[in-house]
Design a protein around this motif. Structure first.
Motif, PDB file in Angstrom:
ATOM      1  N   ALA A  96       0.796  -1.228   0.118  1.00 46.42           N
ATOM      2  CA  ALA A  96      -0.178  -0.044  -0.127  1.00 46.42           C
ATOM      3  C   ALA A  96       0.727   1.362  -0.309  1.00 46.42           C
ATOM      4  N   LYS A 103       1.146   4.445  -3.109  1.00 48.90           N
ATOM      5  CA  LYS A 103       0.815   6.063  -2.788  1.00 48.90           C
ATOM      6  C   LYS A 103       1.956   6.998  -2.697  1.00 48.90           C
ATOM      7  N   GLN A 161       1.399  11.709   1.294  1.00 48.98           N
ATOM      8  CA  GLN A 161       0.242  11.418   2.038  1.00 48.98           C
ATOM      9  C   GLN A 161       0.335  10.133   3.253  1.00 48.98           C
ATOM     10  N   LYS A 220       9.141  10.266  -5.252  1.00 48.35           N
ATOM     11  CA  LYS A 220       7.778   9.671  -4.869  1.00 48.35           C
ATOM     12  C   LYS A 220       7.189  10.763  -4.010  1.00 48.35           C
TER      13      LYS A 220
END
Length: 324
Positions: free
Chosen positions: A27, A31, A35, A65
């Motif tokens: 996960a 992302k 965040q 990122k």
């Protein structure tokens, strides 16, 4: 006062403590970094240290990122340890150019949340002493010398006879009084600095690589003067970002600038910055003059241990207490 002291104690514990158990790595990989919460940052840094042994690769991985991270100026302060600047010690969700660069370096050098927070404060403050007076406000005379263990100025090596010089008067007392209403008896510092004009940026392309630091020199140019000549010696480092290599080996700049973190070629940056030079000069507004270039050290943590000892990074609270 008791509430403030309790808040400070809790924040001290947060600086020293590791985050809670890890979330799912798949996960996190899916992302953007901006965040993440604190626990997720700690988990991801531990994972990255195991899977990517090269520091430069970790820097660029983390920088990319964080692409599209929202921009906001003047994000950080010393809360809850001081109240002169009530902003917090770190920001994960937003950045300005320096916050982005500092956070990326600190994360890439760390393997957990505690290590990141310590290194971030060591980068932000002279000798890691948290406080508005000891914060590295001036890039040329504060940030660069304080972080000589992390990066080394190679502007002179690159620029050769194309290099330009400019003089500065650094009045920290005036700055601290005007911005924070603080009276501090700090002597005025006269400083000489160098930069490579933006027209000669090709000189840097063979020297820079992933993770090096690019500092952008801006100044006020009087209309009618030759390009890049500085009127009245008025020039300063007004922006900062990270060097990266593109797919074909071209020099890129990854940086936080309104409205969000972006990656672009150095030519794209120059074209955008210089598109309205005539209007800026006529209005007496600062514009791009050139660049300073700083080489990332091969082993920054080893350099830092030479300064701070085996307990590096050494971080000191405004009270004088050293984080254990």
């Amino acid at each position: 006062m008791k509430t403030f002291l309790l808040f400070a104690a809790l924040a001290t514990a947060a600086l020293a403590a590791s985050p809670a158990p890890s979330p799912d790595l798949a996960a996190l990989q899916a992302k953007p970094l901006y965040q993440f919460n604190e626990s997720e940052v700690g988990t991801y840094l531990s994972h990255l240290q195991l899977t990517e042994p090269e520091l430069r690769a970790r820097i660029i991985h983390l920088a990319r990122k964080n692409l599209k991270q929202p921009y906001e100026l003047y994000l950080l302060g010393e809360a809850p340890f001081e109240t002169y600047d009530p902003q917090p010690l770190y920001s994960l969700t937003k950045s300005d150019c320096l916050v982005f660069t500092e956070h990326t370096y600190a994360m890439a050098l760390s393997r957990d949340w505690s290590g990141f927070m310590r290194l971030l404060q060591r980068i932000r403050y002279r000798e890691g002493r948290i406080g508005v007076v000891t914060r590295n406000h001036f890039t040329e005379t504060d940030w660069n010398p304080s972080n000589r263990w992390l990066v080394r100025d190679i502007t002179t090596e690159i620029g050769g006879d194309k290099m330009r010089r400019f003089d500065q008067k650094i009045d920290r007392s005036k700055f601290l009084l005007g911005r924070y209403k603080l009276t501090t008896p700090i002597p005025v510092e006269l400083h000489r600095e160098t930069y490579v004009p933006y027209a000669d940026v090709d000189l840097a392309k063979a020297h820079l690589t992933d993770g090096d630091c690019i500092e952008i020199v801006r100044g006020i140019v009087k209309p009618g003067m030759p390009d890049n000549e500085i009127f009245g010696g008025s020039a300063w480092i007004g922006h900062v970002g990270l060097a990266a290599r593109g797919p074909a080996g071209e020099l890129h700049l990854i940086h936080s600038i309104a409205p969000e973190v972006r990656e672009e070629t150095i030519e794209q940056f120059i074209a955008r910055e210089t598109a309205h030079n005539a209007e800026k000069d006529a209005a007496g507004k600062p514009r791009l003059l050139g660049f300073k270039f700083l080489r990332l050290e091969a082993d920054p943590l080893a350099k830092l241990r030479q300064l701070d000892g085996l307990d590096a990074p050494r971080v000191t609270l405004p009270s004088g207490a050293v984080l254990p």
